[in-house]
Design an enzyme around this catalytic site. Structure first.
Site, PDB file in Angstrom:
ATOM      1  N   THR A   1       0.754  -0.940   0.035  1.00  0.00           N
ATOM      2  CA  THR A   1       0.407  -0.307   0.350  1.00  0.00           C
ATOM      3  C   THR A   1       0.377   1.073   0.106  1.00  0.00           C
ATOM      4  O   THR A   1       1.756   1.133   0.785  1.00  0.00           O
ATOM      5  CB  THR A   1      -0.975   0.202   1.586  1.00  0.00           C
ATOM      6  OG1 THR A   1      -1.710  -1.188   1.408  1.00  0.00           O
ATOM      7  CG2 THR A   1      -2.012   1.015   1.229  1.00  0.00           C
ATOM      8  N   VAL A   7      -9.852  -8.264  -1.557  1.00  0.00           N
ATOM      9  CA  VAL A   7     -10.006  -6.907  -0.728  1.00  0.00           C
ATOM     10  C   VAL A   7      -9.682  -6.320   0.278  1.00  0.00           C
ATOM     11  O   VAL A   7     -10.270  -6.946   1.045  1.00  0.00           O
ATOM     12  CB  VAL A   7     -11.469  -6.128  -1.526  1.00  0.00           C
ATOM     13  CG1 VAL A   7     -11.367  -4.864  -0.694  1.00  0.00           C
ATOM     14  CG2 VAL A   7     -11.487  -6.076  -3.233  1.00  0.00           C
ATOM     15  N   THR A  65      -2.130   1.029   6.835  1.00  0.00           N
ATOM     16  CA  THR A  65      -1.017   0.264   5.786  1.00  0.00           C
ATOM     17  C   THR A  65      -1.151  -1.450   6.697  1.00  0.00           C
ATOM     18  O   THR A  65      -0.912  -0.766   8.297  1.00  0.00           O
ATOM     19  CB  THR A  65       0.011   1.031   4.583  1.00  0.00           C
ATOM     20  OG1 THR A  65       0.685  -0.380   4.542  1.00  0.00           O
ATOM     21  CG2 THR A  65       1.081   1.356   6.118  1.00  0.00           C
ATOM     22  N   GLY A  99      -4.572  -5.447   5.590  1.00  0.00           N
ATOM     23  CA  GLY A  99      -5.645  -5.130   5.349  1.00  0.00           C
ATOM     24  C   GLY A  99      -6.952  -5.799   6.566  1.00  0.00           C
ATOM     25  O   GLY A  99      -7.765  -5.243   7.013  1.00  0.00           O
TER      26      GLY A  99
END
Length: 298
Positions: A163, A192, A214, A217
């Site tokens: 990221t 995602v 970051t 996720g």
């Protein structure tokens, strides 16, 4: 008038030794690009886009030109942007083979009534408006191919920090946050993470500030980290901001077995924090017309 500030990160994780110097150089260049926009009287929105675009074009980062592949050998990218003045946001997720994903997110924010578009329909929307550079040749790198081949063969790699992101405060006192990512190396197709999710991957609010996150996720999503961080430092100023944000990041990391987690944030008064619980996180800060400060936190 407010002194403009921009803060940039290149991802929390483990940066391979041969990429560490370029990670600092890259984040410095991104902050300088955003600083130039702010010093010319540009908006925080324009500044974070300029910074993130710089990082997307740098193959050393996991976004745009440097993105990694999923388990099918396909590039799937996510990005998002949010501004404080009207709480508008825009995001795209699971878009294939696009180099400048942040421009698609900005298009969603500024030219639709929606917040998030996904997959082929997000790409179609952008193509119809002439936005974005699409095609495997736009994002493929020898680095991405080598990492994909190694993981498919069962090798353990030093995970490149994931990221990229930026937060900015402009001379009008408005804030904006943005992020872009190629996702997790060898991820399941369609996965995602936090980057395009408002509240988790980023948040901007006139009273709270702006934050971009970051790291892993799934951990960040579970704790709605960007919004939680801004709430954690609410009312704080100066030297009190960083330890409060750092404490939250450590809490989230520890609950996820030491997962890499990091964030950058700006308070409305211009106080900045750069914190992470990971081996590395590259970062850069530009305040007013002062020289850009950059480094690789360890």
């Amino acid at each position: 008038m407010t002194t403009p500030v921009i803060v940039v990160h290149g991802g929390a994780g483990k940066v391979a030794e041969d990429l560490r110097a370029s990670a600092v150089t890259g984040t410095r260049a991104a902050a300088a690009a955003g600083q130039a926009v702010l010093l010319a009287g540009g908006s925080a929105e324009a500044a974070v886009i300029a910074a993130v675009r710089t990082l997307e074009d740098d193959p050393g980062f996991n976004a745009g030109r440097g993105a990694c592949m999923n388990a099918d050998g396909v590039f799937e990218a996510d990005a998002a942007i949010m501004r404080s003045r009207d709480l508008r946001s825009g995001a795209v997720a699971g878009v294939r083979e696009v180099r400048d994903t942040i421009l698609l997110a900005a298009l969603v924010m500024n030219e639709t009534r929606h917040c998030l578009l996904v997959g082929d329909n997000a790409a179609r929307f952008a193509r119809e408006r002439g936005v974005g550079h699409f095609g495997r040749e736009e994002v493929w790198t020898a680095k991405a191919e080598a990492h994909f081949t190694a993981v498919r063969a069962g090798q353990q790699l030093d995970n490149r920090a994931d990221t990229v992101g930026a937060v900015a405060l402009d001379a009008r006192g408005e804030l904006c946050a943005a992020g872009s990512t190629g996702g997790v190396l060898y991820k399941l197709p369609g996965r995602v993470g936090d980057t395009p999710m408002v509240g988790s991957g980023l948040y901007a609010h006139p009273e709270l500030g702006a934050c971009a996150t970051t790291g892993l996720g799934e951990a960040i999503l579970t704790h709605v980290l960007a919004y939680a961080a801004l709430q954690r430092v609410r009312g704080a100023a100066g030297e009190a901001v960083t330890p409060l944000a750092a404490g939250l990041v450590r809490e989230v990391s520890s609950r996820w077995d030491g997962a890499a987690v990091g964030l950058i944030l700006l308070r409305p008064d211009g106080t900045a924090a750069v914190v992470h619980a990971s081996e590395h996180m590259s970062w850069a800060i530009a305040r007013g017309d002062a020289a850009v400060d950059a480094g690789l936190s360890v």
